[in-house]
Motif scaffolding. Structure first.
Motif, PDB file in Angstrom:
ATOM      1  N   GLN A  75       0.853  -1.187   0.000  1.00 17.36           N
ATOM      2  CA  GLN A  75       0.000   0.000   0.000  1.00 17.36           C
ATOM      3  C   GLN A  75       0.886   1.233   0.000  1.00 17.36           C
ATOM      4  OE1 GLN A  75      -3.531  -0.010   2.359  1.00 17.36           O
ATOM      5  NE2 GLN A  75      -3.280   2.132   2.974  1.00 17.36           N
ATOM      6  N   ARG A  76       0.632   2.121  -0.973  1.00 19.27           N
ATOM      7  CA  ARG A  76       1.421   3.341  -1.104  1.00 19.27           C
ATOM      8  C   ARG A  76       0.561   4.536  -0.729  1.00 19.27           C
ATOM      9  NH1 ARG A  76       5.938   1.535  -3.369  1.00 19.27           N
ATOM     10  NH2 ARG A  76       5.836  -0.339  -4.670  1.00 19.27           N
ATOM     11  N   ASN A  77       1.147   5.454   0.055  1.00 22.61           N
ATOM     12  CA  ASN A  77       0.423   6.630   0.533  1.00 22.61           C
ATOM     13  C   ASN A  77       1.302   7.871   0.387  1.00 22.61           C
ATOM     14  OD1 ASN A  77      -0.362   4.214   2.748  1.00 22.61           O
ATOM     15  ND2 ASN A  77      -2.087   5.305   1.876  1.00 22.61           N
ATOM     16  N   PRO A  78       1.227   8.554  -0.759  1.00 17.34           N
ATOM     17  CA  PRO A  78       2.022   9.776  -0.919  1.00 17.34           C
ATOM     18  C   PRO A  78       1.461  10.907  -0.060  1.00 17.34           C
ATOM     19  CG  PRO A  78       0.597   9.435  -2.815  1.00 17.34           C
ATOM     20  CD  PRO A  78       0.462   8.219  -1.963  1.00 17.34           C
ATOM     21  N   GLY A  79       2.340  11.586   0.658  1.00 21.24           N
ATOM     22  CA  GLY A  79       1.919  12.747   1.440  1.00 21.24           C
ATOM     23  C   GLY A  79       1.262  12.378   2.752  1.00 21.24           C
ATOM     24  N   LEU A  80       0.805  13.403   3.458  1.00 22.57           N
ATOM     25  CA  LEU A  80       0.155  13.226   4.749  1.00 22.57           C
ATOM     26  C   LEU A  80      -1.304  12.843   4.556  1.00 22.57           C
ATOM     27  CD1 LEU A  80       1.680  16.357   6.536  1.00 22.57           C
ATOM     28  CD2 LEU A  80       2.286  13.959   6.935  1.00 22.57           C
ATOM     29  N   CYS A  81      -1.700  11.687   5.082  1.00 20.71           N
ATOM     30  CA  CYS A  81      -3.070  11.224   4.890  1.00 20.71           C
ATOM     31  C   CYS A  81      -3.351  10.045   5.819  1.00 20.71           C
ATOM     32  CB  CYS A  81      -3.293  10.792   3.437  1.00 20.71           C
ATOM     33  SG  CYS A  81      -2.271   9.374   2.935  1.00 20.71           S
ATOM     34  N   PHE A  82      -4.605   9.632   5.871  1.00 21.65           N
ATOM     35  CA  PHE A  82      -4.959   8.389   6.549  1.00 21.65           C
ATOM     36  C   PHE A  82      -4.661   7.238   5.599  1.00 21.65           C
ATOM     37  CE2 PHE A  82      -7.386  10.550   9.872  1.00 21.65           C
ATOM     38  CZ  PHE A  82      -7.225   9.668  10.932  1.00 21.65           C
ATOM     39  N   ALA A  83      -3.867   6.297   6.062  1.00 25.36           N
ATOM     40  CA  ALA A  83      -3.610   5.096   5.264  1.00 25.36           C
ATOM     41  C   ALA A  83      -4.797   4.149   5.363  1.00 25.36           C
ATOM     42  CB  ALA A  83      -2.335   4.409   5.735  1.00 25.36           C
TER      43      ALA A  83
ATOM     44  N   HIS B 276     -11.018  -6.942  11.763  1.00 29.63           N
ATOM     45  CA  HIS B 276     -11.224  -8.122  10.914  1.00 29.63           C
ATOM     46  C   HIS B 276     -10.713  -9.345  11.659  1.00 29.63           C
ATOM     47  CE1 HIS B 276      -6.980  -7.517  10.128  1.00 29.63           C
ATOM     48  NE2 HIS B 276      -7.231  -6.345   9.587  1.00 29.63           N
ATOM     49  N   PRO B 277     -11.130 -10.537  11.258  1.00 29.50           N
ATOM     50  CA  PRO B 277     -10.770 -11.758  12.004  1.00 29.50           C
ATOM     51  C   PRO B 277      -9.410 -12.342  11.653  1.00 29.50           C
ATOM     52  CG  PRO B 277     -12.304 -12.292  10.244  1.00 29.50           C
ATOM     53  CD  PRO B 277     -12.157 -10.801  10.235  1.00 29.50           C
ATOM     54  N   ALA B 278      -8.573 -11.596  10.954  1.00 28.71           N
ATOM     55  CA  ALA B 278      -7.256 -12.107  10.562  1.00 28.71           C
ATOM     56  C   ALA B 278      -6.155 -11.353  11.299  1.00 28.71           C
ATOM     57  CB  ALA B 278      -7.053 -11.946   9.051  1.00 28.71           C
ATOM     58  N   PHE B 279      -4.995 -11.981  11.413  1.00 23.10           N
ATOM     59  CA  PHE B 279      -3.798 -11.255  11.798  1.00 23.10           C
ATOM     60  C   PHE B 279      -3.449 -10.306  10.656  1.00 23.10           C
ATOM     61  CE2 PHE B 279      -3.188 -14.610  14.884  1.00 23.10           C
ATOM     62  CZ  PHE B 279      -2.461 -14.016  15.903  1.00 23.10           C
ATOM     63  N   GLU B 280      -2.913  -9.144  10.997  1.00 17.20           N
ATOM     64  CA  GLU B 280      -2.445  -8.225   9.961  1.00 17.20           C
ATOM     65  C   GLU B 280      -1.036  -7.769  10.303  1.00 17.20           C
ATOM     66  OE1 GLU B 280      -3.573  -4.047   7.632  1.00 17.20           O
ATOM     67  OE2 GLU B 280      -5.027  -4.997   8.967  1.00 17.20           O
ATOM     68  N   LEU B 281      -0.125  -8.021   9.378  1.00 17.19           N
ATOM     69  CA  LEU B 281       1.259  -7.598   9.531  1.00 17.19           C
ATOM     70  C   LEU B 281       1.503  -6.394   8.636  1.00 17.19           C
ATOM     71  CD1 LEU B 281       4.419  -9.836   9.533  1.00 17.19           C
ATOM     72  CD2 LEU B 281       4.274  -7.902   7.958  1.00 17.19           C
ATOM     73  N   LEU B 282       2.148  -5.370   9.178  1.00 18.43           N
ATOM     74  CA  LEU B 282       2.525  -4.186   8.408  1.00 18.43           C
ATOM     75  C   LEU B 282       4.042  -4.050   8.468  1.00 18.43           C
ATOM     76  CD1 LEU B 282      -0.127  -1.620   9.727  1.00 18.43           C
ATOM     77  CD2 LEU B 282      -0.289  -3.084   7.705  1.00 18.43           C
ATOM     78  N   TYR B 283       4.681  -4.026   7.302  1.00 22.79           N
ATOM     79  CA  TYR B 283       6.134  -3.872   7.229  1.00 22.79           C
ATOM     80  C   TYR B 283       6.420  -2.585   6.472  1.00 22.79           C
ATOM     81  CZ  TYR B 283      11.058  -4.873   6.418  1.00 22.79           C
ATOM     82  OH  TYR B 283      12.426  -4.803   6.396  1.00 22.79           O
ATOM     83  N   CYS B 284       6.987  -1.594   7.183  1.00 27.15           N
ATOM     84  CA  CYS B 284       7.201  -0.270   6.582  1.00 27.15           C
ATOM     85  C   CYS B 284       8.354  -0.313   5.579  1.00 27.15           C
ATOM     86  CB  CYS B 284       7.491   0.750   7.675  1.00 27.15           C
ATOM     87  SG  CYS B 284       7.568   2.449   7.064  1.00 27.15           S
ATOM     88  N   LEU B 285       8.056   0.051   4.351  1.00 27.16           N
ATOM     89  CA  LEU B 285       9.064   0.037   3.286  1.00 27.16           C
ATOM     90  C   LEU B 285       9.726   1.389   3.106  1.00 27.16           C
ATOM     91  CD1 LEU B 285       7.004  -2.029   0.685  1.00 27.16           C
ATOM     92  CD2 LEU B 285       8.901  -2.861   2.086  1.00 27.16           C
ATOM     93  N   GLU B 286       8.953   2.469   3.269  1.00 31.22           N
ATOM     94  CA  GLU B 286       9.511   3.821   3.161  1.00 31.22           C
ATOM     95  C   GLU B 286       8.598   4.797   3.883  1.00 31.22           C
ATOM     96  OE1 GLU B 286       9.584   5.153  -0.925  1.00 31.22           O
ATOM     97  OE2 GLU B 286       7.752   4.034  -1.407  1.00 31.22           O
ATOM     98  N   GLY B 287       9.179   5.937   4.299  1.00 30.99           N
ATOM     99  CA  GLY B 287       8.409   6.928   5.019  1.00 30.99           C
ATOM    100  C   GLY B 287       8.198   6.534   6.465  1.00 30.99           C
ATOM    101  N   ALA B 288       7.084   6.984   7.024  1.00 25.51           N
ATOM    102  CA  ALA B 288       6.775   6.681   8.430  1.00 25.51           C
ATOM    103  C   ALA B 288       5.268   6.747   8.642  1.00 25.51           C
ATOM    104  CB  ALA B 288       7.485   7.666   9.359  1.00 25.51           C
ATOM    105  N   TYR B 289       4.800   5.949   9.594  1.00 28.64           N
ATOM    106  CA  TYR B 289       3.368   5.872   9.895  1.00 28.64           C
ATOM    107  C   TYR B 289       3.140   5.933  11.408  1.00 28.64           C
ATOM    108  CZ  TYR B 289       2.508   4.148   5.131  1.00 28.64           C
ATOM    109  OH  TYR B 289       2.418   4.014   3.766  1.00 28.64           O
TER     110      TYR B 289
ATOM    111  N   LEU C 137       3.157   9.985   8.371  1.00 28.26           N
ATOM    112  CA  LEU C 137       3.790  11.022   9.181  1.00 28.26           C
ATOM    113  C   LEU C 137       4.753  11.890   8.388  1.00 28.26           C
ATOM    114  CD1 LEU C 137       4.562   9.019  12.470  1.00 28.26           C
ATOM    115  CD2 LEU C 137       2.725  10.673  12.089  1.00 28.26           C
ATOM    116  N   THR C 138       4.931  11.594   7.101  1.00 28.44           N
ATOM    117  CA  THR C 138       5.835  12.402   6.286  1.00 28.44           C
ATOM    118  C   THR C 138       5.103  12.897   5.032  1.00 28.44           C
ATOM    119  OG1 THR C 138       6.697  10.684   4.789  1.00 28.44           O
ATOM    120  CG2 THR C 138       7.659  10.810   6.999  1.00 28.44           C
ATOM    121  N   PRO C 139       5.502  14.058   4.510  1.00 32.55           N
ATOM    122  CA  PRO C 139       4.864  14.594   3.296  1.00 32.55           C
ATOM    123  C   PRO C 139       5.391  13.948   2.019  1.00 32.55           C
ATOM    124  CG  PRO C 139       6.551  16.103   4.063  1.00 32.55           C
ATOM    125  CD  PRO C 139       6.486  14.993   5.081  1.00 32.55           C
TER     126      PRO C 139
END
Length: 293
Positions: A23-31, A37-50, A80-82
């Protein structure tokens, strides 16, 4: 802000096994807005900050950091980054990884984590180090995108390795109990008894007697093994049972409360709302609405 129950997508999630995408999120926004949900969710930050909010905790995710969110925990994320921000998302259901023929020596590791490692957690880039976790996640992503011959087997194998990494990290971080076969057997027997008697008035003495332990000894054992008091654990099991009935039946809230051991419908509603930030009726409505989309 209302919490959304995320709809199922059998095509995208391989029939319940997993979803994996970037998932890509350019600029400051809600990701992502608050959801469960009934699943485990793993988030691995590739660039920027959340900023990740999960349950009542707030975490910061930077490049190389990884978060694991447990099933039915409300969570949301914002950048967290523009600049460019992105993270890899892996959703999986542990039940899809297990089988009735799971070796006993594996269950003594998997069982405690799935039942008692209930809080979301974040590990920094320094903590993941040279673990190979990023490589595993990229292999899962590649297999899901290419869907080559036997990709389901490859995905299952890689997710098992990812889960193993978190089990070990959780064990080290929490100084978790080392379970020998006798301990695991006693704990499984205790939980099986609780599950079979949820609709009854539950006493810790009855469970202690069932596994052949004295009350004080069993009480210490149970808290150490589960990280939870006996009443809190039973309440959690009852909530899980109530959730299943909400999803799989058309029974009324009052009927579900009676079948899962809650003293009244109002007490079930109170406990359910505290845990999931939704009433049982809202949960059922959102699930049914999502299923029909």
């Amino acid at each position: 802000m209302q919490i959304r129950l995320e709809e199922k997508n059998p095509v995208r999630d391989m029939g319940g096994l997993c979803e994996c995408f970037v998932q890509r999120n350019p600029g400051l926004c809600f990701a992502t807005y608050p959801h469960i949900h009934p699943a485990f969710e793993l988030l691995y930050c590739l660039e920027g900050a959340y900023e990740l909010k999960a349950e009542n905790s707030i975490y910061r995710l930077e490049q190389g950091d990884v978060a694991l969110i447990h099933p039915m925990e409300p969570h949301e994320a914002r950048t967290l980054t523009p600049d460019e921000n992105s993270y890899l998302v892996l959703k999986f259901t542990p039940e899809a990884l297990l089988s009735s023929s799971q070796p006993h020596y594996e269950m003594k590791y998997i069982f405690p984590y799935l039942h008692f490692g209930r809080r979301s957690c974040v590990y920094t880039r320094q903590e993941t180090g040279d673990s190979g976790l990023e490589d595993l996640l990229m292999k899962i992503l590649q297999e899901r995108q290419q869907e080559g011959y036997g990709y389901e087997m490859a995905v299952r194998a890689y997710i098992s390795q990812v889960l193993l990494w978190f089990i070990r990290a959780w064990h080290i971080r929490n100084d978790a109990m080392n379970m020998d076969e006798a301990t695991l057997s006693r704990l499984q027997k205790s939980i099986a008894y609780i599950s079979a008697h949820l609709e009854e008035e539950m006493s810790i003495q009855a469970v202690a007697d069932h596994v052949g332990m004295g009350l004080s000894t069993f009480s210490r054992f149970f808290v150490r093994a589960t990280g939870s008091s006996f009443p809190a654990f039973v309440r959690g099991q009852r909530l899980n049972a109530a959730m299943r009935l909400l999803l799989e039946s058309e029974k009324s809230i009052t009927e579900i409360a009676m079948e899962t051991g809650f003293s009244s419908a109002s007490y079930l509603i109170l406990c359910f709302r505290r845990q999931y930030h939704l009433t049982p009726a809202q949960f059922r409505h959102h699930y049914i609405s999502a299923a029909r989309m």
